[in-house]
Design an enzyme around this catalytic site. Sequence first.
Site, mmCIF file in Angstrom:
data_model
loop_
_atom_site.group_PDB
_atom_site.id
_atom_site.type_symbol
_atom_site.label_atom_id
_atom_site.label_comp_id
_atom_site.label_asym_id
_atom_site.label_seq_id
_atom_site.Cartn_x
_atom_site.Cartn_y
_atom_site.Cartn_z
ATOM 1 N N ARG A 173 0.827 -1.232 0.000
ATOM 2 C CA ARG A 173 0.000 0.000 0.000
ATOM 3 C C ARG A 173 0.851 1.268 0.000
ATOM 4 O O ARG A 173 0.530 2.268 0.639
ATOM 5 C CB ARG A 173 -0.964 0.009 1.196
ATOM 6 C CG ARG A 173 -1.913 -1.148 1.243
ATOM 7 C CD ARG A 173 -2.829 -1.240 0.031
ATOM 8 N NE ARG A 173 -3.595 -2.487 0.080
ATOM 9 C CZ ARG A 173 -3.278 -3.583 -0.628
ATOM 10 N NH1 ARG A 173 -2.269 -3.581 -1.484
ATOM 11 N NH2 ARG A 173 -3.996 -4.663 -0.528
ATOM 12 N N SER A 223 -10.934 -0.989 3.551
ATOM 13 C CA SER A 223 -10.259 -1.411 4.785
ATOM 14 C C SER A 223 -9.603 -0.185 5.405
ATOM 15 O O SER A 223 -8.746 0.435 4.779
ATOM 16 C CB SER A 223 -9.178 -2.447 4.480
ATOM 17 O OG SER A 223 -9.776 -3.552 3.878
ATOM 18 N N GLU A 293 -4.688 2.640 6.909
ATOM 19 C CA GLU A 293 -4.438 2.607 5.454
ATOM 20 C C GLU A 293 -5.041 3.853 4.805
ATOM 21 O O GLU A 293 -4.471 4.439 3.887
ATOM 22 C CB GLU A 293 -5.075 1.351 4.846
ATOM 23 C CG GLU A 293 -4.877 1.259 3.344
ATOM 24 C CD GLU A 293 -5.369 -0.048 2.742
ATOM 25 O OE1 GLU A 293 -5.172 -1.114 3.374
ATOM 26 O OE2 GLU A 293 -5.954 -0.008 1.653
HETATM 27 C C1 FAD Z 1 -15.601 -0.455 -0.883
HETATM 28 C C2 FAD Z 1 -14.112 -0.308 -1.019
HETATM 29 C C3 FAD Z 1 -13.322 -1.420 -1.287
HETATM 30 C C4 FAD Z 1 -11.935 -1.282 -1.418
HETATM 31 N N1 FAD Z 1 -11.190 -2.401 -1.678
HETATM 32 C C5 FAD Z 1 -9.849 -2.276 -1.810
HETATM 33 C C6 FAD Z 1 -9.043 -3.426 -2.096
HETATM 34 O O1 FAD Z 1 -9.525 -4.542 -2.254
HETATM 35 N N2 FAD Z 1 -7.693 -3.241 -2.187
HETATM 36 C C7 FAD Z 1 -7.104 -2.020 -2.040
HETATM 37 O O2 FAD Z 1 -5.879 -1.925 -2.148
HETATM 38 N N3 FAD Z 1 -7.843 -0.915 -1.769
HETATM 39 C C8 FAD Z 1 -9.185 -1.013 -1.656
HETATM 40 N N4 FAD Z 1 -9.943 0.093 -1.382
HETATM 41 C C9 FAD Z 1 -9.274 1.394 -1.195
HETATM 42 C C10 FAD Z 1 -9.147 2.241 -2.475
HETATM 43 O O3 FAD Z 1 -10.141 1.915 -3.417
HETATM 44 C C11 FAD Z 1 -7.776 2.090 -3.107
HETATM 45 O O4 FAD Z 1 -6.739 2.505 -2.244
HETATM 46 C C12 FAD Z 1 -7.668 2.898 -4.424
HETATM 47 O O5 FAD Z 1 -6.474 2.564 -5.062
HETATM 48 C C13 FAD Z 1 -7.695 4.412 -4.185
HETATM 49 O O6 FAD Z 1 -7.840 5.050 -5.445
HETATM 50 P P1 FAD Z 1 -8.574 6.451 -5.564
HETATM 51 O O7 FAD Z 1 -8.505 6.882 -6.980
HETATM 52 O O8 FAD Z 1 -9.923 6.396 -4.971
HETATM 53 O O9 FAD Z 1 -7.598 7.346 -4.694
HETATM 54 P P2 FAD Z 1 -7.976 8.529 -3.681
HETATM 55 O O10 FAD Z 1 -8.741 7.969 -2.534
HETATM 56 O O11 FAD Z 1 -8.570 9.648 -4.413
HETATM 57 O O12 FAD Z 1 -6.521 8.914 -3.179
HETATM 58 C C14 FAD Z 1 -5.759 8.020 -2.385
HETATM 59 C C15 FAD Z 1 -4.337 8.538 -2.330
HETATM 60 O O13 FAD Z 1 -3.746 8.432 -3.629
HETATM 61 C C16 FAD Z 1 -3.332 9.714 -4.110
HETATM 62 N N5 FAD Z 1 -3.658 9.786 -5.541
HETATM 63 C C17 FAD Z 1 -4.850 9.598 -6.157
HETATM 64 N N6 FAD Z 1 -4.718 9.735 -7.483
HETATM 65 C C18 FAD Z 1 -3.413 10.021 -7.728
HETATM 66 C C19 FAD Z 1 -2.647 10.308 -8.904
HETATM 67 N N7 FAD Z 1 -3.174 10.307 -10.142
HETATM 68 N N8 FAD Z 1 -1.320 10.570 -8.752
HETATM 69 C C20 FAD Z 1 -0.745 10.593 -7.514
HETATM 70 N N9 FAD Z 1 -1.417 10.344 -6.373
HETATM 71 C C21 FAD Z 1 -2.736 10.059 -6.476
HETATM 72 C C22 FAD Z 1 -4.136 10.744 -3.295
HETATM 73 O O14 FAD Z 1 -3.421 11.949 -3.183
HETATM 74 C C23 FAD Z 1 -4.273 10.019 -1.955
HETATM 75 O O15 FAD Z 1 -3.122 10.213 -1.157
HETATM 76 C C24 FAD Z 1 -11.327 -0.019 -1.258
HETATM 77 C C25 FAD Z 1 -12.134 1.106 -0.995
HETATM 78 C C26 FAD Z 1 -13.505 0.971 -0.882
HETATM 79 C C27 FAD Z 1 -14.352 2.180 -0.611
#
Ligand code: FAD
Length: 300
Positions: A173, A223, A293
């Site tokens: 992560r 999570s 996380e």
């Molecule tokens: C229902 C649910 C289930 C999930 N299941 C999983 C799972 O199975 N496995 C898992 O690993 N995660 C899971 N997650 C967490 C999440 O979906 C992941 O961490 C996902 O990768 C976050 O992506 P995001 O675009 O929503 O990022 P955001 O939440 O918008 O941002 C997260 C972080 O990444 C940075 N970021 C976002 N986009 C960029 C970019 N283009 N460049 C640089 N930095 C960036 C942001 O600044 C922030 O620090 C889950 C979440 C939910 C709500």
Amino acid sequence: MDYRALYENKDFGIIKFDEKLKNYTNFGIGGSADVLVEVKEEYQLVDLLKFNMENGIESTILGNGTNILVTDKGIRGCVIIISKNYDRISLDGNLLKVSAGSLLSKASKFSFKNSLTGMEEVSGIPGSVGGAVAMNAGAYGVEMKDIIKSVRLISKDGEILEYDNKDMDFSYRHSRVFDDDLIVSEAIFELKKDNQEKIYEKFDDFTNRRVSKQPLDKKSAGSTFKRPLGSYASKLIDECGLRGYKRGDCQVSEKHCGFLINNGHASCEEMINFIEEVSSIVFEKTGFKLEREVKIIGER
Ligand SMILES: Cc1cc2nc3c(=O)[nH]c(=O)nc-3n(C[C@H](O)[C@H](O)[C@H](O)COP(=O)(O)OP(=O)(O)OC[C@H]3O[C@@H](n4cnc5c(N)ncnc54)[C@H](O)[C@@H]3O)c2cc1C
């Protein structure tokens, strides 16, 4: 600062002021951003980063908002949304090139349609490709580090960088994105040709597992805690008798104890206190330290 005058008529994408960030996060929590820009093209992102740097304005990046908790005071400066508007997908043999704003689910579906295997396990992660790469997101034994060939990134002063997988310093992560304050613009996934029916079967299996075990209809960031060495956060929370435990609108999900959910109008402060309470109960009862996380961003 007069943000409206500063950003007037600039070609950066969709520009909004004093925009409520709870509408951009899956937790449904967070105050406003002074300026919020939804970029569409890479040149806009580069120009905007340079513009913010020159004007001493902090740039904060959001993807699909599924792993963040925004503070109640919100985010000062400029929030750059790299999400569904920044969304191109193309294929070159078994290499899938995807813009950072594309949802991982959309990129995965595109790969299945083209009989490419490799993304079935991660297809249900609700984030953008940029957020997934930054977080080295993963599920069912596959992480971004296992399927990414290379990443195109932008530094905060607008320089474009191309890194191979090994340069990304992927770990659980985490990636170099956070160490070097970089922005993901595009990722290339290296996949393999396979039988389409077999791919769909795998995809269905992982989708069903997710739907049956996770509270996908609730406001959460997935999570809340990282997996501690030697155990699972959800198992530890359950063993401490915290399944369904509530404080106001904050609750440990009944369906999956690793998910802390917002049942309506929880504030960020309440959620942070709740996260700390759950982790300190787990520490007292089991000795395991749970590390968050979900990322907390904004003015405290
Ligand atoms: C229902 C649910 C289930 C999930 N299941 C999983 C799972 O199975 N496995 C898992 O690993 N995660 C899971 N997650 C967490 C999440 O979906 C992941 O961490 C996902 O990768 C976050 O992506 P995001 O675009 O929503 O990022 P955001 O939440 O918008 O941002 C997260 C972080 O990444 C940075 N970021 C976002 N986009 C960029 C970019 N283009 N460049 C640089 N930095 C960036 C942001 O600044 C922030 O620090 C889950 C979440 C939910 C709500």
